[in-house]
Design a protein around this motif. Structure first.
Motif, PDB file in Angstrom:
ATOM      1  N   LYS A 191      38.951  14.468  65.164  1.00  0.00           N
ATOM      2  CA  LYS A 191      37.975  13.695  64.489  1.00  0.00           C
ATOM      3  C   LYS A 191      38.750  12.160  64.076  1.00  0.00           C
ATOM      4  CE  LYS A 191      34.749  13.510  60.438  1.00  0.00           C
ATOM      5  NZ  LYS A 191      34.783  14.042  59.404  1.00  0.00           N
ATOM      6  N   ALA A 192      40.019  11.979  64.166  1.00  0.00           N
ATOM      7  CA  ALA A 192      40.604  10.746  63.740  1.00  0.00           C
ATOM      8  C   ALA A 192      40.245   9.780  64.842  1.00  0.00           C
ATOM      9  CB  ALA A 192      42.095  11.243  63.681  1.00  0.00           C
ATOM     10  N   ARG A 193      40.229  10.347  66.042  1.00  0.00           N
ATOM     11  CA  ARG A 193      39.638   9.292  67.013  1.00  0.00           C
ATOM     12  C   ARG A 193      39.215  10.212  68.241  1.00  0.00           C
ATOM     13  NH1 ARG A 193      38.992   3.897  68.273  1.00  0.00           N
ATOM     14  NH2 ARG A 193      40.926   3.004  67.352  1.00  0.00           N
ATOM     15  N   PRO A 194      37.872  10.405  68.216  1.00  0.00           N
ATOM     16  CA  PRO A 194      37.176  11.495  69.433  1.00  0.00           C
ATOM     17  C   PRO A 194      37.384  10.606  70.568  1.00  0.00           C
ATOM     18  CG  PRO A 194      35.595  11.195  67.572  1.00  0.00           C
ATOM     19  CD  PRO A 194      36.772  10.176  67.286  1.00  0.00           C
ATOM     20  N   PRO A 195      37.359  11.341  71.849  1.00  0.00           N
ATOM     21  CA  PRO A 195      37.339  10.481  72.874  1.00  0.00           C
ATOM     22  C   PRO A 195      36.142   9.732  73.184  1.00  0.00           C
ATOM     23  CG  PRO A 195      37.088  12.848  73.295  1.00  0.00           C
ATOM     24  CD  PRO A 195      37.414  12.939  71.834  1.00  0.00           C
ATOM     25  N   GLU A 196      36.075   8.667  73.750  1.00  0.00           N
ATOM     26  CA  GLU A 196      34.965   7.894  74.046  1.00  0.00           C
ATOM     27  C   GLU A 196      34.590   7.736  75.606  1.00  0.00           C
ATOM     28  OE1 GLU A 196      34.953   4.726  75.572  1.00  0.00           O
ATOM     29  OE2 GLU A 196      37.056   4.556  76.084  1.00  0.00           O
ATOM     30  N   PRO A 197      33.214   7.927  75.813  1.00  0.00           N
ATOM     31  CA  PRO A 197      33.061   8.125  77.272  1.00  0.00           C
ATOM     32  C   PRO A 197      33.046   6.964  78.488  1.00  0.00           C
ATOM     33  CG  PRO A 197      31.148   7.437  75.989  1.00  0.00           C
ATOM     34  CD  PRO A 197      32.196   7.463  74.955  1.00  0.00           C
ATOM     35  N   TYR A 198      33.606   5.847  77.819  1.00  0.00           N
ATOM     36  CA  TYR A 198      33.789   5.056  78.821  1.00  0.00           C
ATOM     37  C   TYR A 198      35.245   4.736  79.635  1.00  0.00           C
ATOM     38  CZ  TYR A 198      29.278   3.353  77.296  1.00  0.00           C
ATOM     39  OH  TYR A 198      28.083   3.299  77.060  1.00  0.00           O
ATOM     40  N   LYS A 199      36.354   4.547  78.966  1.00  0.00           N
ATOM     41  CA  LYS A 199      37.650   4.596  79.385  1.00  0.00           C
ATOM     42  C   LYS A 199      38.441   6.053  78.919  1.00  0.00           C
ATOM     43  CE  LYS A 199      38.444  -0.129  78.783  1.00  0.00           C
ATOM     44  NZ  LYS A 199      39.143  -1.124  78.273  1.00  0.00           N
ATOM     45  N   GLY A 200      37.653   6.900  78.258  1.00  0.00           N
ATOM     46  CA  GLY A 200      38.400   8.261  77.869  1.00  0.00           C
ATOM     47  C   GLY A 200      39.323   8.302  76.954  1.00  0.00           C
ATOM     48  N   LYS A 201      39.591   7.185  76.353  1.00  0.00           N
ATOM     49  CA  LYS A 201      40.650   7.056  75.131  1.00  0.00           C
ATOM     50  C   LYS A 201      40.332   8.018  74.013  1.00  0.00           C
ATOM     51  CE  LYS A 201      41.688   2.685  74.564  1.00  0.00           C
ATOM     52  NZ  LYS A 201      41.607   1.316  74.457  1.00  0.00           N
ATOM     53  N   GLY A 202      41.349   8.551  73.483  1.00  0.00           N
ATOM     54  CA  GLY A 202      41.056   9.393  72.116  1.00  0.00           C
ATOM     55  C   GLY A 202      41.886  10.548  72.240  1.00  0.00           C
ATOM     56  N   VAL A 203      41.460  11.209  71.270  1.00  0.00           N
ATOM     57  CA  VAL A 203      42.211  12.737  71.168  1.00  0.00           C
ATOM     58  C   VAL A 203      41.113  13.806  71.628  1.00  0.00           C
ATOM     59  CG1 VAL A 203      43.215  14.240  69.442  1.00  0.00           C
ATOM     60  CG2 VAL A 203      43.466  11.826  69.184  1.00  0.00           C
ATOM     61  N   ARG A 204      41.634  14.587  72.350  1.00  0.00           N
ATOM     62  CA  ARG A 204      40.718  15.665  72.911  1.00  0.00           C
ATOM     63  C   ARG A 204      41.420  17.042  73.080  1.00  0.00           C
ATOM     64  NH1 ARG A 204      39.867  13.536  79.022  1.00  0.00           N
ATOM     65  NH2 ARG A 204      39.866  11.562  77.764  1.00  0.00           N
ATOM     66  N   TYR A 205      40.680  18.057  73.132  1.00  0.00           N
ATOM     67  CA  TYR A 205      41.241  19.299  73.384  1.00  0.00           C
ATOM     68  C   TYR A 205      41.991  19.365  74.630  1.00  0.00           C
ATOM     69  CZ  TYR A 205      38.503  20.695  69.274  1.00  0.00           C
ATOM     70  OH  TYR A 205      38.273  20.550  67.807  1.00  0.00           O
ATOM     71  N   ALA A 206      42.994  20.099  74.965  1.00  0.00           N
ATOM     72  CA  ALA A 206      43.573  20.197  76.189  1.00  0.00           C
ATOM     73  C   ALA A 206      42.542  20.802  77.326  1.00  0.00           C
ATOM     74  CB  ALA A 206      44.657  20.986  76.266  1.00  0.00           C
TER      75      ALA A 206
END
Length: 177
Positions: free
Chosen positions: A150-165
């Motif tokens: 939740k600190a930085r969810p992945p964004e859909p345009y560049k895919g930047k952020g924190v995601r589950y593996a």
């Protein structure tokens, strides 16, 4: 009419299950967990096998029956093997590092994001772009991993952020000239 759980829970060696009215305690090599359960559900321990029974076949009793069985099975697995959740960090300059027991994340903000480890949870950072959350309580491991994401969810345009593996992020095309 009483229904016995179709999948009894086998208790491995080294794990003790203590059943009290409205409460189940499980002790194992990794720690101890206890869970309050609905008094309608009858939990019994016979020869290393835990069974859960429900009083009727009404919908709410059937739902509570499955929930109770899953909670106890997760507790037994947690004290024997434990749980872990892996997260990946993607983005230029995005990274994680341990500061004592706390996790410090650089996620493109003007300040680092610090997440304290709750009791029973430990963090591991094998690489600066990978975080592992470990513990014996499945719910607490999942909640802590969700707080980190939740600190930085992945964004859909560049895919930047924190995601589950194991998470797939649907990518969008973006603007066209």
């Amino acid at each position: 009419m009483s229904r016995i759980g179709r999948k009894p829970i086998d208790v491995p060696d080294g794990v003790t299950v203590d059943v009290k009215p409205g409460e189940v305690n499980v002790k194992g090599p990794k720690g101890e967990l206890n869970q309050h359960i609905v008094r309608d559900m009858k939990v019994s321990l016979d020869d290393g096998v835990v069974t859960v029974e429900r009083p009727t076949d009404r919908g709410e009793h059937r739902a509570l029956h499955g929930l109770t069985r899953s909670l106890i099975a997760n507790m037994v697995e947690g004290v024997t093997d434990g749980y872990e959740r892996r997260l990946q960090i993607q983005g230029v300059g995005y990274r994680a590092q341990l500061k004592g027991k706390a996790l410090e994340l650089a996620l493109g903000y003007s300040h680092p994001v610090t997440i304290q480890a709750p009791a029973g949870i430990e963090f591991e950072v094998p690489q600066p772009t990978e975080v592992v959350v470990r513990g014996i309580d499945k719910q607490l491991v999942g909640e802590t991993a969700a707080r980190i994401r939740k600190a930085r969810p992945p964004e859909p345009y560049k895919g930047k952020g924190v995601r589950y593996a194991d998470e797939h992020v649907a990518r969008k095309v973006g603007k066209r000239a």
